[in-house]
Enzyme design. Structure first.
Site, PDB file in Angstrom:
ATOM      1  N   TYR A 196      15.925  -5.113  60.733  1.00  0.00           N
ATOM      2  CA  TYR A 196      16.511  -6.271  61.414  1.00  0.00           C
ATOM      3  C   TYR A 196      17.998  -6.018  61.643  1.00  0.00           C
ATOM      4  CZ  TYR A 196      17.671 -11.309  61.994  1.00  0.00           C
ATOM      5  OH  TYR A 196      18.124 -12.525  62.449  1.00  0.00           O
TER       6      TYR A 196
ATOM      7  N   LYS B 110      13.837  -5.370  64.874  1.00  0.00           N
ATOM      8  CA  LYS B 110      14.147  -6.677  65.450  1.00  0.00           C
ATOM      9  C   LYS B 110      15.595  -6.618  65.906  1.00  0.00           C
ATOM     10  CE  LYS B 110      14.820 -11.552  64.241  1.00  0.00           C
ATOM     11  NZ  LYS B 110      14.883 -12.539  63.137  1.00  0.00           N
TER      12      LYS B 110
END
Length: 294
Positions: A132, A160
């Site tokens: 992320y 992400k």
């Protein structure tokens, strides 16, 4: 792990204790509306305020209610590699299907430090990992070449991307499109990222309206960008509204306003400012037809 993965809010009662029954209701609501995956204990789930015993209850509750219908990807990132490994092992032992691991925040590691951090976590577990990248929250950007190095680990399967940097997203997809799944970390950038080759979104707004988000992403995955674009512009005011104050203040406020009683945020996040609350109500009034379809 493609499609719409909902970054679940954590419901609290007014006394700020966990409301596990509402959490179960939300999980059922997500699954009934076609969501592709669930992500508890991320930023939207107020993970920094969740105590250790609460983490286990949340993970167990979401996994139990999901009942293998969709994957459950647990947020386990923190600023200590040792602690992130512990949390990741715990989530794996509790039955998580995957992990969402944010870049270490506050201590601002170098690119080499980032590489060694994710390498150590990858080698400590067997389940898939989504990296992320959100520099606005962490103070550090995971650069493309660092992702290239990390892509050698079989269980690092996706990133992400919430940098807001479309040029960087293009470079990631160009370099790693066949090796890493790229997911948008911003609802309002889902369509442009998917047009470039991304495969979905870890969504905040899908807490509130999962079905139209699913249709948008599935349309894009099928190559029907005309329909995806129509939905994108229809939902764009809502995407923007979700960030008029710090996430998850707006999304929990919106959910409460439409009868999804997820409760307040824990300090240091607080109730929405009155002028923003009025703005939010006006925006929500544009979506009454959607709420009737819930």
């Amino acid at each position: 792990m493609i499609g719409v993965l909902t970054a679940l809010v954590t419901p609290f009662r007014q006394d700020l204790t966990l409301d596990l029954e509402v959490l179960r209701e939300n999980v059922r609501f997500q699954i009934e509306n076609g969501i592709h995956g669930l992500v508890p204990l991320g930023t939207t789930g107020e993970s920094p305020t969740i105590r250790e015993e609460e983490r286990k209850l949340i993970i167990k509750t979401v996994i139990d209610e999901a009942n293998n219908k969709v994957p459950v990807i647990v947020g386990t990132g923190t600023y200590s590699t040792e602690e992130a490994i512990r949390l990741s092992k715990e989530a794996q032992d509790l039955g998580a299907d995957g992990l969402l691991v944010v870049a270490p925040y506050y201590n601002k590691p170098t690119q080499e430090g980032l590489y060694l951090h994710f390498k150590a976590i990858s080698e400590s577990v067997d389940i898939p990992i989504i990296i992320y990248n959100i520099p606005g929250r962490t103070g550090v950007n995971i650069e493309v070449q660092t992702l290239v190095r990390l892509s050698q680990f079989d269980n690092i399967i996706a990133v992400k991307e919430a940098s807001g940097n479309i040029a960087q997203v293009m470079d990631i997809i160009e370099a790693l499109g066949n090796r890493l799944i790229v997911l948008s970390g911003d609802d309002n950038l889902t369509l442009p990222i998917m047009a470039l080759g991304g495969k979905g979104v870890v969504s905040v707004i899908s807490n509130l309206l999962p079905r139209p988000l699913v249709e948008l992403v599935e349309s894009a995955l099928k190559g029907d960008f005309q329909r995806a674009k129509e939905l994108h512009y229809r939902l764009l005011p809502l995407f923007k509204a979700a960030f008029i104050e710090t996430n998850p203040i707006p999304i929990k406020t919106m959910m409460n306003l439409v009868g999804m009683k997820v409760g307040p945020c824990r300090l240091p996040l607080c109730n929405m400012q009155p002028h923003n609350l009025e703005r939010l109500k006006k925006i929500l009034s544009q979506y009454e037809d959607y709420f009737k379809l819930k």
